[in-house]
Design an enzyme around this catalytic site. Structure first.
Site, PDB file in Angstrom:
ATOM      1  N   ARG A 123       0.756  -1.101   0.297  1.00 50.88           N
ATOM      2  CA  ARG A 123      -0.097  -0.023   0.011  1.00 50.88           C
ATOM      3  C   ARG A 123       1.057   0.734   0.003  1.00 50.88           C
ATOM      4  O   ARG A 123       1.872   1.078   0.504  1.00 50.88           O
ATOM      5  CB  ARG A 123      -1.217  -0.173   0.909  1.00 50.88           C
ATOM      6  CG  ARG A 123      -1.751  -0.877   1.446  1.00 50.88           C
ATOM      7  CD  ARG A 123      -2.971  -0.459  -0.270  1.00 50.88           C
ATOM      8  NE  ARG A 123      -3.888  -1.342   0.138  1.00 50.88           N
ATOM      9  CZ  ARG A 123      -4.574  -2.538  -1.172  1.00 50.88           C
ATOM     10  NH1 ARG A 123      -3.339  -2.699  -1.642  1.00 50.88           N
ATOM     11  NH2 ARG A 123      -5.137  -3.204  -0.962  1.00 50.88           N
ATOM     12  N   GLU A 183      -2.542   6.872  -4.841  1.00 49.47           N
ATOM     13  CA  GLU A 183      -3.480   6.531  -6.367  1.00 49.47           C
ATOM     14  C   GLU A 183      -5.321   6.760  -6.372  1.00 49.47           C
ATOM     15  O   GLU A 183      -4.888   6.751  -7.582  1.00 49.47           O
ATOM     16  CB  GLU A 183      -2.758   5.239  -5.933  1.00 49.47           C
ATOM     17  CG  GLU A 183      -3.350   4.325  -4.949  1.00 49.47           C
ATOM     18  CD  GLU A 183      -3.045   2.959  -5.486  1.00 49.47           C
ATOM     19  OE1 GLU A 183      -2.110   2.901  -4.993  1.00 49.47           O
ATOM     20  OE2 GLU A 183      -4.289   2.510  -5.285  1.00 49.47           O
ATOM     21  N   HIS A 232      -0.923  -0.654  -9.699  1.00 46.10           N
ATOM     22  CA  HIS A 232      -1.868  -0.718  -8.685  1.00 46.10           C
ATOM     23  C   HIS A 232      -2.367  -2.653 -10.311  1.00 46.10           C
ATOM     24  O   HIS A 232      -3.283  -2.615  -9.631  1.00 46.10           O
ATOM     25  CB  HIS A 232      -2.673  -1.056  -8.327  1.00 46.10           C
ATOM     26  CG  HIS A 232      -3.410  -1.283  -7.351  1.00 46.10           C
ATOM     27  ND1 HIS A 232      -3.305  -0.767  -6.006  1.00 46.10           N
ATOM     28  CD2 HIS A 232      -2.928  -2.228  -6.897  1.00 46.10           C
ATOM     29  CE1 HIS A 232      -3.362  -1.665  -5.003  1.00 46.10           C
ATOM     30  NE2 HIS A 232      -3.571  -2.568  -5.611  1.00 46.10           N
TER      31      HIS A 232
HETATM   32  P1  NAI Z   1      -0.943 -11.350   5.026  1.00 45.02           P
HETATM   33  O1  NAI Z   1      -2.269 -10.825   5.818  1.00 45.02           O
HETATM   34  O2  NAI Z   1      -1.210 -12.708   4.900  1.00 45.02           O
HETATM   35  O3  NAI Z   1      -0.096 -11.263   6.067  1.00 45.02           O
HETATM   36  C1  NAI Z   1       0.511  -9.872   5.881  1.00 45.02           C
HETATM   37  C2  NAI Z   1       1.552 -10.072   7.081  1.00 45.02           C
HETATM   38  O4  NAI Z   1       2.499  -8.617   7.949  1.00 45.02           O
HETATM   39  C3  NAI Z   1       1.109 -10.736   7.852  1.00 45.02           C
HETATM   40  O5  NAI Z   1       2.548 -12.378   8.247  1.00 45.02           O
HETATM   41  C4  NAI Z   1       1.792  -9.968   9.818  1.00 45.02           C
HETATM   42  O6  NAI Z   1       1.877 -10.325  10.376  1.00 45.02           O
HETATM   43  C5  NAI Z   1       2.955  -9.354   8.962  1.00 45.02           C
HETATM   44  N1  NAI Z   1       2.666  -7.356   9.038  1.00 45.02           N
HETATM   45  C6  NAI Z   1       1.821  -7.402   9.804  1.00 45.02           C
HETATM   46  N2  NAI Z   1       2.576  -5.748  11.110  1.00 45.02           N
HETATM   47  C7  NAI Z   1       3.621  -5.431  10.297  1.00 45.02           C
HETATM   48  C8  NAI Z   1       5.032  -4.991  10.584  1.00 45.02           C
HETATM   49  N3  NAI Z   1       4.472  -4.009  10.978  1.00 45.02           N
HETATM   50  N4  NAI Z   1       6.146  -5.219  10.517  1.00 45.02           N
HETATM   51  C9  NAI Z   1       5.464  -6.720   9.911  1.00 45.02           C
HETATM   52  N5  NAI Z   1       5.032  -7.149   9.581  1.00 45.02           N
HETATM   53  C10 NAI Z   1       4.276  -7.061   9.411  1.00 45.02           C
HETATM   54  O7  NAI Z   1      -1.114 -10.406   3.928  1.00 45.02           O
HETATM   55  P2  NAI Z   1      -0.678 -10.411   2.319  1.00 45.02           P
HETATM   56  O8  NAI Z   1      -1.871 -11.843   1.818  1.00 45.02           O
HETATM   57  O9  NAI Z   1       0.965 -10.974   2.322  1.00 45.02           O
HETATM   58  O10 NAI Z   1      -0.585  -9.321   1.376  1.00 45.02           O
HETATM   59  C11 NAI Z   1      -0.096  -8.302   1.795  1.00 45.02           C
HETATM   60  C12 NAI Z   1      -0.301  -6.767   1.711  1.00 45.02           C
HETATM   61  O11 NAI Z   1      -0.346  -6.717   0.420  1.00 45.02           O
HETATM   62  C13 NAI Z   1      -1.572  -6.381   1.739  1.00 45.02           C
HETATM   63  O12 NAI Z   1      -2.061  -5.897   2.758  1.00 45.02           O
HETATM   64  C14 NAI Z   1      -2.281  -5.651   0.517  1.00 45.02           C
HETATM   65  O13 NAI Z   1      -2.344  -4.252   1.667  1.00 45.02           O
HETATM   66  C15 NAI Z   1      -1.144  -5.770  -0.441  1.00 45.02           C
HETATM   67  N6  NAI Z   1      -1.813  -6.159  -1.551  1.00 45.02           N
HETATM   68  C16 NAI Z   1      -1.086  -5.842  -3.043  1.00 45.02           C
HETATM   69  C17 NAI Z   1      -2.018  -5.831  -4.598  1.00 45.02           C
HETATM   70  C18 NAI Z   1      -1.274  -5.379  -5.369  1.00 45.02           C
HETATM   71  O14 NAI Z   1      -1.752  -5.523  -6.273  1.00 45.02           O
HETATM   72  N7  NAI Z   1      -1.077  -4.730  -5.544  1.00 45.02           N
HETATM   73  C19 NAI Z   1      -3.521  -6.828  -4.167  1.00 45.02           C
HETATM   74  C20 NAI Z   1      -2.654  -7.915  -2.658  1.00 45.02           C
HETATM   75  C21 NAI Z   1      -2.339  -7.599  -1.875  1.00 45.02           C
END
Ligand code: NAI
Length: 324
Positions: free
Chosen positions: A230, A259, A291
């Site tokens: 994000r 964005e 994105h």
């Molecule tokens: P997820 O929920 O599986 O993993 C997020 C990880 O971040 C978890 O392991 C959590 O413990 C960790 N985390 C939380 N706060 C943290 C911090 N302060 N420092 C370090 N680690 C921390 O999420 P997933 O599916 O891997 O997606 C991650 C992000 O990717 C989503 O939140 C979304 O914003 C973004 N995304 C972007 C897309 C795109 O098209 N560019 C598509 C899908 C998701």
């Protein structure tokens, strides 16, 4: 029949979400984003289906509640654009697509990393103009480099698998203890040691501007920063200062703080209004995509299947997968 308003509807999504009735759900597409201006379109709807840049803040949720909308279905994983507390207070249920092809986003990271490191975007243009000069295209190997992954969730894990395949030494920083073929470190250590830093934590109050001036000072001057998570994880103005000072080697982003005013539309005929974005894209070592990390056939099909299942389940009174 559950009447669903499908906001920020794009042409590419229509085959996945046909208009009309199916499984107790009838979908109407709206090209507009859902926000305080467009919320009046929700009269007569039972549910809204929204995407990353629709704004579900208190004002919008209150108006949704007044017209009788009972469900917000996010057709994405991130949910930072929804005021969950207000939704709960108003009795509006919220669900998302918690997991869909994390490889889609992880592979897009790799595309950004390799394009920046091997400068294939520049090579493509040069060769089309019969310019075969290699000066300025010098790259670096990924093998043997240290890659730092911040957030070891589904996408972070998929990226670590890829980076290991390239022979990188991988560092991971996550709030939770994580095990695997990598070294878990704290953020400061990761930033200081990494040649490539990739962001995969969600955007929360805690992670807003996680990478700002002090973090850029900690990173190697040659480091590559990748953000497909994000936009607001990075303080963009501090990033521009770091780029100007030569304190950041490369920046590859698929997301940008502002964005919602820019992405997902053809603005090639408009006068650019965002000076920060214009400055960012003026650097030769910066690569921006709009994105599109999620944008593969496989991911779109999985997002649509989960979203349509959730809408049908809501209508039947069944449990929703990905309810927040
Ligand atoms: P997820 O929920 O599986 O993993 C997020 C990880 O971040 C978890 O392991 C959590 O413990 C960790 N985390 C939380 N706060 C943290 C911090 N302060 N420092 C370090 N680690 C921390 O999420 P997933 O599916 O891997 O997606 C991650 C992000 O990717 C989503 O939140 C979304 O914003 C973004 N995304 C972007 C897309 C795109 O098209 N560019 C598509 C899908 C998701």
């Amino acid at each position: 029949m559950l009447k669903v308003g499908f906001f920020s509807a794009q042409r590419y999504e229509r085959p996945f979400y046909p208009e009309g009735a199916r499984d107790g759900v009838v979908i109407e597409h709206f090209e507009q984003s859902l926000n305080a201006r467009s919320v009046m379109l929700c009269q007569g709807l039972d549910a809204v289906c929204v995407f990353v840049n629709d704004q579900l803040d208190r004002t919008v949720l209150e108006r949704l509640s007044i017209v009788g909308v009972r469900l917000v279905a996010l057709r994405c994983a991130g949910f930072n654009n929804v005021d969950l507390e207000t939704a709960r207070e108003l009795g509006i249920r919220v669900c998302r697509v918690p997991a869909y092809s994390p490889e889609a986003v992880a592979e897009h990271c790799l595309a950004l990393i390799l394009t920046l490191s091997r400068k294939t975007h520049k090579a493509y243009n040069r060769v089309r103009e019969d310019n075969f000069d290699l000066n300025g295209l010098l790259g670096f190997n990924l093998a043997g480099k240290t890659a730092g992954v911040i957030g070891y969730g589904q996408i972070g894990q998929a990226l670590v698998r890829i980076l290991k395949g390239f022979g990188c030494h991988v560092l991971v920083c996550d709030n939770e203890p994580r095990q695997g073929d990598f070294t878990q470190v704290d953020l400061d250590e990761l930033l200081a040691a990494s040649d490539i830093v990739s962001l995969h934590c969600p955007l929360t109050d805690d992670t807003y501007h996680r990478i700002g001036e002090p973090e850029f000072k900690r990173m190697k001057n040659t480091a590559m920063l990748i953000n497909t998570s994000r936009g607001a994880l990075i303080d963009t103005r501090a990033c521009i200062e770091a780029l100007k000072a030569g304190e950041l080697g490369y920046l590859g982003i698929d997301v940008y703080e502002q964005e919602s005013e820019l992405f997902f539309r053809d603005r090639s005929d408009s006068i650019p209004q965002d000076d920060v974005f214009a400055r960012l894209t003026s650097f030769p070592n910066v690569l921006v995509t709009g994105h599109q990390g999620f944008f593969t056939e496989e991911a779109l099909a999985e997002i649509a299947a989960t979203t349509l299942d959730s809408l049908a389940a809501f209508e039947r009174g069944a449990a929703l997968s990905g309810e927040l």
